[in-house]
Design an enzyme around this catalytic site. Structure first.
Site, PDB file in Angstrom:
ATOM      1  N   HIS A 432      -1.122  55.800  14.475  1.00  0.00           N
ATOM      2  CA  HIS A 432      -2.464  55.283  14.574  1.00  0.00           C
ATOM      3  C   HIS A 432      -3.637  55.667  15.771  1.00  0.00           C
ATOM      4  CE1 HIS A 432      -2.034  52.933  18.155  1.00  0.00           C
ATOM      5  NE2 HIS A 432      -0.818  52.894  17.909  1.00  0.00           N
ATOM      6  N   CYS A 451       4.767  52.764  18.942  1.00  0.00           N
ATOM      7  CA  CYS A 451       4.193  53.500  17.847  1.00  0.00           C
ATOM      8  C   CYS A 451       3.578  54.875  18.358  1.00  0.00           C
ATOM      9  CB  CYS A 451       3.083  52.696  17.112  1.00  0.00           C
ATOM     10  SG  CYS A 451       3.740  51.451  16.211  1.00  0.00           S
TER      11      CYS A 451
END
Length: 540
Positions: A432, A451
């Protein structure tokens, strides 16, 4: 230890034998042929019962031998297997010369039908064990570190025995080795480092202090000599930190994921001083890790190397896009896991649905102190309805009893930035954007909750969308400018491989090394050592 071909031939000659089902000792009054056959089958069935794959193969093969028959094919198979076992250490696997000696002795001493049946199974089990180790790895990743959740390729052992029976033995043995260019390059680097070890390594280390252009003296000479032996600098008698040395340091820094400034600071010197032995361990670990990866990685795939802090798009073996990344912090459950999955879609203008662990560990304590804390977050109930903070006494809840969820709506301040790339997995890991752009300028980039954050997420999106729309940039920004959370499916799904490599050989053939950020490679090496891997070329 590798077994020379001449020695291997002598062993095979000493252990040569052929199973003649009509009787091993013709004319000596042994049992008739059917009794011999029965005894042979019984010996195989008994010996193979401890290995389901081997037992299944012989049942399907009607207990016919592939190693001990009275034909040249059996001898060729034995030769190929014993040579492979004798040379297995070239793959960074445990030496098996003792096993070769035991099998040779067992063949040499076979006197009865039962003995030959036991030899038949012993050779089959040796092949299956060898094939599994060299093709899919010696270790089970998840048993070493709970962040190494990668599932190794699974191959039925009967497949190996069928291959040995039906194909040319030496060709089949060679086909077991991972076919990736990276594996072959790592093998070559392993041999190079072993030769260097025998020659004494890279020589004296450099004093651990900052050295920079314009300096001169004994410490600069030590740096010069080390860079020359390592292949980064031409031979020279200079005592000065000149332009040539600055360029050599820059190249070393580039190859080792360091800030490329041409200054030999303490971090750079520490990496220059890493021994050949340390680098050899990294290469052997990388070879084991390469064996864990899927054989088919995808003509197009995304490769995230955690230790390199990069994310790349690979097309037909070539890097077509690369960006810096931030990985999970080296702390508790924040470390990014290693696994492979398939990217299915991206979400433009994403909401951040906060993981419960973060809600209860980070935000709940703040809410207990001040109900209006983290005002950029929406608190929602089990039905997704927004909760009025003023109507809730947060102090009554514990981390276990807190009944609410939290969501950050789409915005430029959203923790996920303006786009996320999804490959749905049980670890809740994805790639992301991020508003924290300053972190990408750092040398070590381990700051996230797990992440993978991308420095150039828009360009990453354009590259993915280019295969399904004529103007990917215009399409992306049209959706982005709507401000609405939008799911965009990828017409062709893209495999994603999140790996952890401290040793990689570049497309130009130069070995590059990275720091062991999470200490996982040290654990893998220790496990390999416990399994019997030893370093060749180490002087006693």
């Amino acid at each position: 230890m590798c077994i020379p071909r001449a020695e291997l031939a002598a062993k095979l000659k000493a252990g040569a034998f052929a199973l003649v089902l009509g009787g091993l000792a013709a004319g000596t009054g042994v049992a008739p042929a059917y009794a011999q056959v029965t005894a042979f089958k019984q010996a195989i069935a008994e010996a193979a019962s401890v290995d389901d794959a081997v037992a299944a193969f012989y049942r399907e093969n009607n207990y016919q031998p592939i190693w001990t028959g009275a034909d040249t094919e059996g001898q060729a198979r034995r030769a190929a297997l014993l040579e492979a076992l004798g040379n297995v250490s070239v793959h960074g696997l445990p030496d098996r010369s003792v096993e070769v000696a035991r099998l040779t002795e067992q063949m040499k001493n076979a006197r009865t039908t039962r003995d030959v049946g036991l030899v038949e199974v012993a050779l089959s089990r040796a092949l299956v064990d060898y094939a599994r180790d060299v093709q899919t790895g010696l270790l089970v990743p998840s048993q070493i570190d709970d962040g190494m959740v990668r599932e190794k390729p699974s191959v039925d052992g009967t497949t190996y025995l069928v291959g040995m029976r039906d194909e040319q033995p030496m060709s089949f043995i060679r086909s077991l080795t991972p076919a990736s260019p990276q594996y072959r390059a790592l093998m070559k680097e392993k041999l190079r480092l072993e030769a260097l070890l025998q020659q004494g390594g890279w020589g004296p280390t450099v004093p651990n202090r900052k050295l920079e252009p314009g300096q001169s003296g004994a410490d600069v000479v030590a740096l010069r000599d080390r860079l020359i032996v390592m292949g980064y600098l031409q031979r020279s008698a200079t005592r000065d930190y000149d332009l040539a040395m600055e360029s050599a340091v820059q190249q070393f820094q580039s190859d080792h994921g360091l800030e490329v400034d041409g200054v030999a600071g303490k971090g750079t010197v520490a990496e220059i001083n890493k021994s050949v032995l340390t680098r050899l361990k990294s290469v052997i670990v990388a070879m084991e890790r390469e064996r864990w990866l899927p054989t088919d990685r995808g003509e197009r795939h995304v490769l995230v190397n955690q230790t390199d802090f990069t994310a790349k798009i690979i097309d037909h073996g070539n890097v077509t896009f690369e960006t810096r990344s931030v990985i999970g912090k080296n702390q508790g459950d924040r470390r990014s896991p290693e696994f492979s999955d398939v990217m299915e879609h991206m979400v433009i203008n994403p909401s951040w649905y906060v993981p419960r662990s973060i809600v209860t560990k980070e935000y709940l304590p703040q809410l207990k102190q001040n109900p209006n804390a983290a005002g950029h977050m929406e608190i929602t109930d089990s039905r997704g309805r927004r909760v009025d903070r003023s109507a809730v006494d947060f102090t009554q809840f514990t981390t276990r009893s807190f009944p609410f969820a939290m969501r950050q709506p789409p915005s430029s301040r959203n923790a996920l930035g303006l786009v996320k790339f999804m490959f749905p997995n049980k670890y809740n890991i994805y790639l992301h954007d991020t508003p924290a752009k300053n972190l990408f300028s750092r040398e070590v980039r381990a700051y996230s909750h797990g992440c993978i954050r991308l420095q150039q997420p828009f360009d990453f999106a354009y590259a993915l969308l280019a295969r399904q729309t004529e103007d990917p940039k215009a399409f992306f920004h049209r959706v982005l400018n709507s401000g609405k959370e939008t799911k965009v499916e990828l017409d062709k799904k893209v495999p994603v491989h999140i790996i952890y490599r401290t040793a990689v050989v570049s497309a130009k053939g130069r070995a590059e090394y990275r720091r062991d950020v999470y200490g996982r490679d040290a654990k893998v090496w220790n496990a390999l050592e416990r399994a019997g891997v030893v370093l060749s070329g180490v002087q006693g």
